[in-house]
Motif scaffolding. Structure first.
Motif, short mmCIF file in Angstrom:
data_model
loop_
_atom_site.label_atom_id
_atom_site.label_comp_id
_atom_site.label_asym_id
_atom_site.label_seq_id
_atom_site.Cartn_x
_atom_site.Cartn_y
_atom_site.Cartn_z
N LEU A 105 0.83 -1.20 0.00
CA LEU A 105 0.00 0.00 0.00
C LEU A 105 0.87 1.26 0.00
N GLY A 117 -11.35 -1.42 -3.37
CA GLY A 117 -11.64 -0.10 -2.83
C GLY A 117 -10.96 0.93 -3.70
N MET A 177 -9.03 4.19 1.13
CA MET A 177 -8.31 3.24 1.97
C MET A 177 -7.32 3.96 2.89
N LEU A 236 -7.28 4.06 7.22
CA LEU A 236 -6.20 3.17 7.65
C LEU A 236 -5.82 3.42 9.11
N VAL A 244 -7.89 -1.52 7.49
CA VAL A 244 -8.57 -0.58 6.59
C VAL A 244 -10.06 -0.90 6.64
N MET A 304 -13.67 -1.68 3.19
CA MET A 304 -13.33 -2.23 1.88
C MET A 304 -14.41 -3.21 1.42
#
Length: 448
Positions: free
Chosen positions: A246, A412, A417, A421, A440, A443
């Motif tokens: 990510l 997502g 996201m 988070l 997260v 989603m």
């Protein structure tokens, strides 16, 4: 493979040839690496690999025209031909208003801090084999492991050098040591495969081969008899070994080239609140023994520690000189050089700093969710931020891990996201991108 001093000399020779050929400016990059790997399977020697590579590349400018060319032949004659061919190519190339070397006043002059990237002890083949055998033996000793794809112990080293026609000359070396294992658990159609891999500059910084093997075996067994996921919105928890991806997507969107091309989902969002205000992503390219440590970037600019995300906001773009000129900004010291061609972007060692919740506390309030341990596919749109990837992992029910699941996707948008988070407190700095366990919310999971 040349020593750093020899690499500098060879790169300097190539730059001088380019200037004599008629170039207004030039830079040369030398890169070399060597590695040896010993693989065992089921306690027997499976494979021995030895590889070596060496490459020098020249980037040459005639006004605003440029050309790049490279060769693995470092002889005097080859360097002469390289410079002459690059000059001829540049003269016929189209003009680029943003092309050029880094600003001279921004060049790093050294001397540079020793980042301790070289392990002076070179393990011999027998030592590498012993590491592989120890890892595989430990993995196969885990109850439920039924077969092995093998284990590998490897060691290598490399040298990088950069010389420019406007005053920069720098080089450094590094070594690498790694242990990996992959095993199979279960029988028949219910078999599952997993493993573990760890790398460091120094062998002493690796966990024991036995602990690597045990973890790989436990992961394989934990995947046995997976269930399915229902479809719908739910919290998704990312294991640290996949959560770093990510941050990788964020770095790609922060690239100056993507911003200049207007092909980033972060376009026009510099300084906006992307994450919770407690989120910090710190970069440290000068970390001792760090996997992505380097004293200077691919254009000769100094690297330095900084927060790329602070209080949940991106603090600036990742810029090499060309994209910086196009955007009217200053280069940020993130240029990277590979083989031929213009510089790209690379970041140093990254840490998404931990939160205050333990992993158990992070999942305690999840009535129905999933803990992702593997991501599959490349379903990420860097322009829109839309995210959809295949996954497997562990079901979360009533705030507890409830067993393995597979064959589902998590989807997502990266902007949403990031905003949702939450990091746990379990950060370990053992990768190039280090993150704690990440939760997260909101989603979309698509299962059976």
């Amino acid at each position: 493979m040349l020593s750093p001093a020899e690499a500098l000399d060879r790169a300097q020779q190539l730059v001088e040839r380019a200037r004599r050929a008629g170039a207004d400016a030039a830079d040369a990059v030398y890169g070399a690496s060597s590695s040896e790997a010993i693989q065992v399977r089921l306690g027997k020697l499976e494979d021995v690999e030895r590889s070596e590579s060496e490459h020098i590349s020249l980037r040459l400018f005639v006004g605003r025209r440029s050309a790049s060319i490279g060769s693995s032949d470092l002889s005097e004659q080859a360097l002469d031909e390289l410079a002459q061919r690059a000059f001829a190519m540049a003269r016929s190339a189209p003009e680029d208003a943003y092309a050029g070397l880094a600003p001279q006043e921004r060049l790093s002059r050294g001397p540079w801090r020793d980042l301790d990237l070289i392990d002076s002890h070179e393990p011999d083949p027998e030592a590498l084999r012993a590491l592989a055998e120890e890892a595989e033996d430990a993995a196969r000793a885990v109850a439920g492991v039924t077969n092995s794809d093998g284990a590998t112990g490897s060691a290598g080293g490399g040298v990088a050098a950069l010389v420019t026609s406007h005053g920069f000359a720098g080089a450094y070396g590094s070594t690498s040591r790694s242990v990996s294992v992959s095993v199979v658990a279960g029988e028949g159609s219910g078999k599952q495969r997993d493993g573990e891999w760890r790398s460091a500059h120094h062998l002493a910084d690796l966990p024991s081969a036995a602990s690597i093997g045990t973890l790989g075996g436990e992961r394989a067994v934990a995947r046995l008899e997976p269930g399915t996921m229902r479809s719908g919105p739910m919290p998704v928890v990312f294991d640290p070994r996949v959560g770093g991806s990510l941050v990788g997507h964020l770095m790609g969107a922060m690239s100056g080239g993507a911003i200049a091309r207007r092909s980033s989902f972060l376009l026009d969002r510099l300084g906006e609140q992307l994450f919770d205000s407690g989120i910090t992503i710190a970069e440290d390219p000068l970390r001792l023994r760090g996997l992505r440590s380097r004293p200077f970037d691919g254009e000769g600019l100094a690297t330095r520690p900084r927060n790329l995300v602070e209080r949940g906001r991106v603090t600036g773009w990742l810029l090499e000189s060309a994209s910086a000129r196009q955007l009217g900004l200053e280069p940020s010291g993130h240029a990277a050089r590979g083989g031929n061609g213009a510089p790209g972007i690379s970041v140093g060692n990254l840490d998404l700093l931990p939160g205050t919740l333990s992993v158990d506390e992070l999942i305690a309030e999840i009535a129905d969710g999933v803990y992702v341990t593997e991501l599959i596919g490349q379903g990420v749109n860097g322009v829109t931020g839309d995210y959809s990837r295949g996954a497997s992992g562990l079901r979360i029910v009533g705030g507890r891990i409830a067993g393995p699941v597979a064959g589902f996707t998590v989807a997502g948008n990266l902007l949403a996201m990031f905003a949702a988070l939450t990091p746990a407190s379990d950060l370990e700095r053992d990768r190039a991108i280090n993150v704690p366990t990440l939760r997260v919310d909101g989603m979309t999971v698509a299962g059976d």
